[in-house]
Design an enzyme around this catalytic site. Sequence first.
Site, mmCIF file in Angstrom:
data_model
loop_
_atom_site.group_PDB
_atom_site.id
_atom_site.type_symbol
_atom_site.label_atom_id
_atom_site.label_comp_id
_atom_site.label_asym_id
_atom_site.label_seq_id
_atom_site.Cartn_x
_atom_site.Cartn_y
_atom_site.Cartn_z
ATOM 1 N N THR A 99 -12.967 37.050 -41.459
ATOM 2 C CA THR A 99 -14.170 36.266 -41.811
ATOM 3 C C THR A 99 -15.344 37.177 -42.184
ATOM 4 O O THR A 99 -15.973 36.991 -43.224
ATOM 5 C CB THR A 99 -14.555 35.326 -40.649
ATOM 6 O OG1 THR A 99 -13.660 34.228 -40.658
ATOM 7 C CG2 THR A 99 -15.985 34.809 -40.789
ATOM 8 N N THR A 133 -26.913 41.836 -37.906
ATOM 9 C CA THR A 133 -27.225 42.149 -36.513
ATOM 10 C C THR A 133 -27.760 43.570 -36.337
ATOM 11 O O THR A 133 -27.463 44.456 -37.149
ATOM 12 C CB THR A 133 -25.940 41.981 -35.666
ATOM 13 O OG1 THR A 133 -26.167 42.471 -34.359
ATOM 14 C CG2 THR A 133 -24.765 42.760 -36.251
ATOM 15 N N ASP A 134 -28.472 43.785 -35.240
ATOM 16 C CA ASP A 134 -28.933 45.144 -34.921
ATOM 17 C C ASP A 134 -27.787 46.037 -34.449
ATOM 18 O O ASP A 134 -27.917 47.259 -34.399
ATOM 19 C CB ASP A 134 -30.046 45.112 -33.854
ATOM 20 C CG ASP A 134 -29.646 44.464 -32.532
ATOM 21 O OD1 ASP A 134 -28.494 43.992 -32.414
ATOM 22 O OD2 ASP A 134 -30.489 44.437 -31.608
ATOM 23 N N GLU A 135 -26.647 45.420 -34.089
ATOM 24 C CA GLU A 135 -25.534 46.215 -33.535
ATOM 25 C C GLU A 135 -24.954 47.193 -34.549
ATOM 26 O O GLU A 135 -24.249 48.124 -34.174
ATOM 27 C CB GLU A 135 -24.425 45.297 -33.008
ATOM 28 C CG GLU A 135 -24.910 44.401 -31.895
ATOM 29 C CD GLU A 135 -23.798 43.841 -31.024
ATOM 30 O OE1 GLU A 135 -22.660 44.302 -31.127
ATOM 31 O OE2 GLU A 135 -24.105 42.939 -30.242
ATOM 32 N N TYR A 159 -16.542 44.099 -33.754
ATOM 33 C CA TYR A 159 -17.521 43.128 -34.289
ATOM 34 C C TYR A 159 -18.579 43.835 -35.134
ATOM 35 O O TYR A 159 -18.804 43.484 -36.292
ATOM 36 C CB TYR A 159 -18.187 42.359 -33.134
ATOM 37 C CG TYR A 159 -19.473 41.668 -33.555
ATOM 38 C CD1 TYR A 159 -19.449 40.581 -34.412
ATOM 39 C CD2 TYR A 159 -20.724 42.126 -33.105
ATOM 40 C CE1 TYR A 159 -20.632 39.952 -34.821
ATOM 41 C CE2 TYR A 159 -21.905 41.511 -33.494
ATOM 42 C CZ TYR A 159 -21.855 40.423 -34.357
ATOM 43 O OH TYR A 159 -23.025 39.818 -34.766
ATOM 44 N N ALA A 161 -18.601 46.767 -36.427
ATOM 45 C CA ALA A 161 -18.046 47.452 -37.604
ATOM 46 C C ALA A 161 -17.809 46.450 -38.737
ATOM 47 O O ALA A 161 -18.059 46.749 -39.910
ATOM 48 C CB ALA A 161 -16.739 48.149 -37.236
ATOM 49 N N LYS A 163 -19.444 43.633 -39.197
ATOM 50 C CA LYS A 163 -20.754 43.219 -39.731
ATOM 51 C C LYS A 163 -21.336 44.335 -40.611
ATOM 52 O O LYS A 163 -21.931 44.072 -41.655
ATOM 53 C CB LYS A 163 -21.730 42.895 -38.592
ATOM 54 C CG LYS A 163 -21.414 41.634 -37.817
ATOM 55 C CD LYS A 163 -21.486 40.360 -38.647
ATOM 56 C CE LYS A 163 -22.896 39.964 -39.044
ATOM 57 N NZ LYS A 163 -22.919 38.651 -39.732
ATOM 58 N N ARG A 291 -17.565 46.297 -20.082
ATOM 59 C CA ARG A 291 -16.999 46.059 -21.419
ATOM 60 C C ARG A 291 -16.582 47.404 -22.016
ATOM 61 O O ARG A 291 -17.385 48.356 -21.974
ATOM 62 C CB ARG A 291 -18.092 45.407 -22.266
ATOM 63 C CG ARG A 291 -17.803 45.306 -23.733
ATOM 64 C CD ARG A 291 -19.020 44.765 -24.503
ATOM 65 N NE ARG A 291 -19.173 43.332 -24.380
ATOM 66 C CZ ARG A 291 -20.219 42.646 -24.853
ATOM 67 N NH1 ARG A 291 -21.215 43.256 -25.478
ATOM 68 N NH2 ARG A 291 -20.285 41.335 -24.711
ATOM 69 N N GLY A 293 -16.412 50.415 -24.346
ATOM 70 C CA GLY A 293 -17.299 50.875 -25.428
ATOM 71 C C GLY A 293 -18.673 50.214 -25.411
ATOM 72 O O GLY A 293 -19.349 50.147 -26.436
#
Length: 368
Positions: A99, A133-135, A159, A161, A163, A291, A293
Amino acid sequence: MILVTGGAGFIGGNFVLDWLANPGAEGIVNVDKLTYAGNLATLDSLKKDARHVFVHGDIGDRELIAKLLKEYKPRAIVNFAAESHVDRSIHGPAEFIQTNIVGSFNLLECAREYWNGLEAGAKEQFRFHHVSTDEVYGSLSMTDPAFTETNPYEPNSPYSASKAASDHLVRAWFHTYGFPVVTTNCSNNYGPYHFPEKLIPLVILNALNNKPLPIYGDGQQIRDWLYVGDHCSAIREVLAKGKLGETYNIGGWNEKANIDVVKTICQILDELKPRSDSKSYAEQITFVKDRPGHDRRYAIDASKVERDLGWRPAETFDTGIRKTIQWYLDNPAWIEGVVSGSYRDWLQKQYNWNLKTVNLSNEYPHLW
Ligand code: NAD
Ligand code: DAU
């Protein structure tokens, strides 16, 4: 019309509701695949609103998207559709690639073809707004300055990566094809209609249901919290006035350690809905395995969007979290709908997975 993707999810749903709360607003075509995170109950109040057209579909379905663009001729697309939960991306990254990367690529290609066929005025006006996202910027140390738009991309989870990859596609479509894009990179949102797999709604609902409040690792990880209504107003602002090809960081100037967020929720619940035994909800706090990483700290420098577009958040964390908790207390029907659905299956899977690598009964007695 504008076309919104992922508008049955948490932020997309809030965006659609906020947008249509303005009586003069343009209509919305809302395309959503209705994954576990899509919830039509969020859009219940729009059932009879002719300005809202809901389409059950996938952003990766080129035929469908091309048909919708031809039929509704939107003047903008706002792309919220994504797999959004970091823990799920660790457990099963395939959907995230499909997606967030392939889906975004297909959407970009359909939109570019549509835009190429527009007459000059409409072509000039058209916008593709990518919600990110800021991630993508990775993790900060305690002393690093907050992320600015020029920070290098250093995504750490499947996730983030995925984005980051979609952000790069969007950027390339602007530079190569002149396709009119804007991107926003936002920090952690919270507020109404938030699926209770994410920290804040999970803690509120677990507290009320006398369940453990799971804190990953030492609970000292920092997130920069933004009330979802403020994210929606920032997107409206950037869509209206943002410069093509630019990215804008959106954040709430609200850095908080996870453990402090959870303690604040407990304090507010102690006041609004005290436990029957008069003890604090904080008694339910339980430290669990970290979690993999786990990013230590995110912080957004939102000066650019303030300086260039005049946007600032309206809510502080204190006002936003109180509103959010009150919303969960006032909306048992929405919650019941979610809790009785696939969310249950996910919790089971998530904790089985977390528990695999540890001594089960000693470290996680609350889960048995
Ligand atoms: P969410 O998981 O609550 O909602 C995502 C929505 O997208 C769901 O309704 C889902 O059904 C839909 N969807 C998923 N795959 C799809 C597909 N292939 N085609 C069409 N629809 C599909 O997510 P959210 O928290 O509302 O996040 C929305 C966007 O904002 C995402 O792009 C996310 O990366 C970004 N973002 C989220 C946050 C946050 O704190 N939640 C912060 C910054 C950015
Ligand atoms: O920063 C923006 C991102 O924020 C978005 O791009 C993501 O889509 C969104 O899900 C969110 O990601 P996080 O991983 O930061 O959110 P989450 O609510 O899952 O976790 C917030 C923090 O709380 C994180 O440090 C992990 C921790 N946590 C989370 C859960 C679910 C716990 O300690 N316990 C939990 O049970």
